[in-house]
Design an enzyme around this catalytic site. Structure first.
Site, short mmCIF file in Angstrom:
data_model
loop_
_atom_site.label_atom_id
_atom_site.label_comp_id
_atom_site.label_asym_id
_atom_site.label_seq_id
_atom_site.Cartn_x
_atom_site.Cartn_y
_atom_site.Cartn_z
N ARG A 185 0.72 9.82 6.30
CA ARG A 185 0.49 9.24 5.02
C ARG A 185 -0.54 10.28 4.37
O ARG A 185 -0.52 10.18 3.02
CB ARG A 185 0.15 7.87 4.95
N ARG A 189 -6.31 18.99 2.91
CA ARG A 189 -6.07 19.96 1.91
C ARG A 189 -7.04 21.12 2.26
O ARG A 189 -8.31 20.78 2.69
CB ARG A 189 -6.41 19.37 0.44
N ARG A 261 -1.20 -6.92 10.12
CA ARG A 261 -2.44 -7.01 10.00
C ARG A 261 -2.58 -7.79 8.47
O ARG A 261 -1.97 -7.59 7.57
CB ARG A 261 -3.23 -5.73 9.90
N ARG A 291 -13.76 -0.71 4.48
CA ARG A 291 -14.02 0.04 3.25
C ARG A 291 -14.44 -0.91 2.26
O ARG A 291 -14.56 -2.24 2.43
CB ARG A 291 -12.82 0.59 2.40
N GLU A 312 -14.15 -5.06 2.63
CA GLU A 312 -12.84 -5.29 3.40
C GLU A 312 -12.88 -5.43 4.81
O GLU A 312 -13.23 -4.37 5.39
CB GLU A 312 -11.68 -4.29 2.80
N TYR A 360 6.20 -0.61 5.94
CA TYR A 360 4.96 -0.26 5.03
C TYR A 360 5.33 0.54 3.74
O TYR A 360 5.30 1.87 3.65
CB TYR A 360 4.00 0.71 6.08
N ASP A 362 4.99 1.81 -0.39
CA ASP A 362 4.30 1.84 -1.34
C ASP A 362 5.01 1.08 -2.51
O ASP A 362 6.03 0.81 -2.59
CB ASP A 362 4.12 3.42 -1.66
N1 UDP Z 1 -7.07 6.34 7.53
C1 UDP Z 1 -8.24 6.77 8.20
N2 UDP Z 1 -9.28 7.04 7.73
C2 UDP Z 1 -9.66 6.70 6.33
C3 UDP Z 1 -8.39 6.24 5.55
C4 UDP Z 1 -7.25 6.14 6.10
O1 UDP Z 1 -8.34 6.85 9.42
O2 UDP Z 1 -10.53 7.06 5.82
C5 UDP Z 1 -5.96 6.11 8.24
C6 UDP Z 1 -5.71 4.54 8.56
O3 UDP Z 1 -4.88 4.35 9.90
C7 UDP Z 1 -4.91 3.98 7.54
C8 UDP Z 1 -3.98 5.13 7.48
O4 UDP Z 1 -4.63 6.26 7.55
O5 UDP Z 1 -4.33 2.57 8.15
C9 UDP Z 1 -3.37 5.13 5.92
O6 UDP Z 1 -4.39 4.85 4.83
P1 UDP Z 1 -4.10 4.66 3.38
O7 UDP Z 1 -5.24 5.24 2.67
O8 UDP Z 1 -2.76 5.08 3.22
O9 UDP Z 1 -4.12 3.07 3.39
P2 UDP Z 1 -3.86 2.07 2.49
O10 UDP Z 1 -4.47 2.67 1.19
O11 UDP Z 1 -2.19 1.72 2.45
O12 UDP Z 1 -4.57 0.81 2.92
#
Ligand code: UDP
Length: 384
Positions: A185, A189, A261, A291, A312, A360, A362
């Protein structure tokens, strides 16, 4: 525009289709059915519409709070972008999260700035690409899980700094037991583009998601009832049911409980600017939260002296919790197959959305799938 707590319209005497759930899936499918000329009853067990996209202005500060966590609309789908813009005006928001780690604060997603900072280098894009290729674990030919995928692409330092701890906290599982698709996901870059998403369109509705979903539901053939739980006996009064709740709940957990979760928050109020960005991730394993979200930064076009911050946390869902992330571990997938077999036998029920299909999803794909179902079901039902 309706208020988030109030039913949309006056009572509809002979609703033909029942939609369970007033999130994006339920609202969009209901609208399509209503536009096909069908009467629709939408019920939701919560006291508000918009599901986990629910936003509400904080009474004290007037900041638009993303009550169930950050929702940033992003899509490449022309038809979905046109659709949501029919019902709301979007503000131009670009998600540029940061990561606070024991090594410092870095730019996310991992990009050329992150790489140059972490490795104390001044690499060009081509040099960085070659450098990261050199870090990847070549012994992993065919990555089978999250950890193998990350290590094969990035090697241990990047994996451990940004992904391992966050993923363990977020999913409560060893990353070797999680699918590689979760890692995929996230972009890596080799330029300075720090836009988290790679999609053509991105933004946040000026008046929030509740108003957007309210506008979708605002149709004379749609009736909404909140605080209304679902039981299968309710469906007997309707020609068809579209169910957007969780599959295991529908079948009263006959095959067991699918793994999800859930997330929860601690709220903090401060004067001024707490973190200078909407989303600050905390990937270190010794920090208990994943976060921090500072809501006023989702609306950079508004001015607020005060601030509302959500820290969170993630935990395993019980039957009583709101469901967020489908885990889709091997045992869940086996259970899912059994639920899908049961679902296939339900003649007049269609299962839809993140919970109804246990994926999962979007927001944009959720809407695309609800539009497609609404169109086909609307035609089928209207043709009799
Ligand atoms: N992830 C991570 N570090 C980060 C952000 C995301 O390891 O700083 C991993 C983590 O396993 C997470 C997944 O990438 O569940 C998907 O992240 P995304 O930001 O897409 O999560 P969402 O916004 O859907 O909570």
């Amino acid at each position: 525009m309706m208020s988030p707590q109030s039913p949309v319209s006056s009572s509809v005497p002979h609703a033909c289709i029942l939609v369970v759930g007033a999130g994006f899936s339920g609202a969009v499918v209901a609208r399509e059915l209503a536009e096909a000329g069908l009467r629709v009853k939408v019920i939701d067990q919560r006291p508000h519409i918009a599901g986990n996209c629910f936003t509400q202005r904080d009474e004290e500060t007037q900041i638009m709070v993303h009550h169930y966590g950050p929702h940033i609309f992003n899509t490449d789908r022309e038809e979905v972008w046109a659709y949501v813009n029919r019902f709301a005006t979007f503000g131009p928001f670009i998600n540029r999260p940061k990561a606070t780690t024991r090594k410092g604060v870095f730019s996310l997603p991992v990009n050329l700035h992150t790489l140059n900072q972490l490795f104390d280098k001044r690499m060009s894009p081509a040099e960085a690409q070659k450098f990261v290729e050199g870090l990847g674990d070549k012994s992993i030919q065919n990555p089978q899980n999250f950890e193998e995928q990350a290590l094969s692409m990035l090697g241990p330092l990047l994996y451990e700094t940004f992904f391992k701890g966050y993923t363990i906290k977020q999913w409560g599982e060893d990353p070797r037991d999680l699918p590689a698709s979760i890692f995929k996901r996230l972009p890596i870059r080799f330029d300075y583009n720090d836009n988290y998403y790679s999609k053509k369109y991105q933004g946040i509705p000026l008046q929030g998601y509740t108003a957007l979903v309210g506008a979708i539901l605002d149709h004379p053939l749609i009736e909404v009832e909140l605080n209304c739980g679902y039981e299968r006996s309710l469906s007997t009064a309707y020609q068809h049911t579209v169910y957007t709740g969780s599959l295991d709940r529908y079948f009263e957990y006959a095959e067991g409980q699918l793994g999800y979760r859930t997330v929860y928050w601690e709220e903090e109020r401060v004067t001024g600017d707490a973190q200078g960005v909407a989303c600050m991730n905390y990937p270190d394993p010794d920090v208990p939260w994943t976060r921090k979200v500072e809501h006023k930064h989702f609306t950079p076009w508004e001015q607020h002296d005060q601030s509302v911050l959500y820290t969170e946390f993630s935990k395993e869902s019980t039957r009583e919790d709101e469901l967020f992330y489908p885990k889709r571990l091997a045992r869940d997938k086996e259970m899912l197959a059994r639920y899908q077999a049961l679902a296939d036998q339900e003649q007049d029920v269609t299962f839809l959305g993140r919970l109804g299909t246990y994926r999962y999803l979007d927001m944009d794909l959720t809407i695309a799938e609800a539009l497609a179902l609404g169109k086909s079901l609307g035609k089928r039902m209207a043709d009799g």
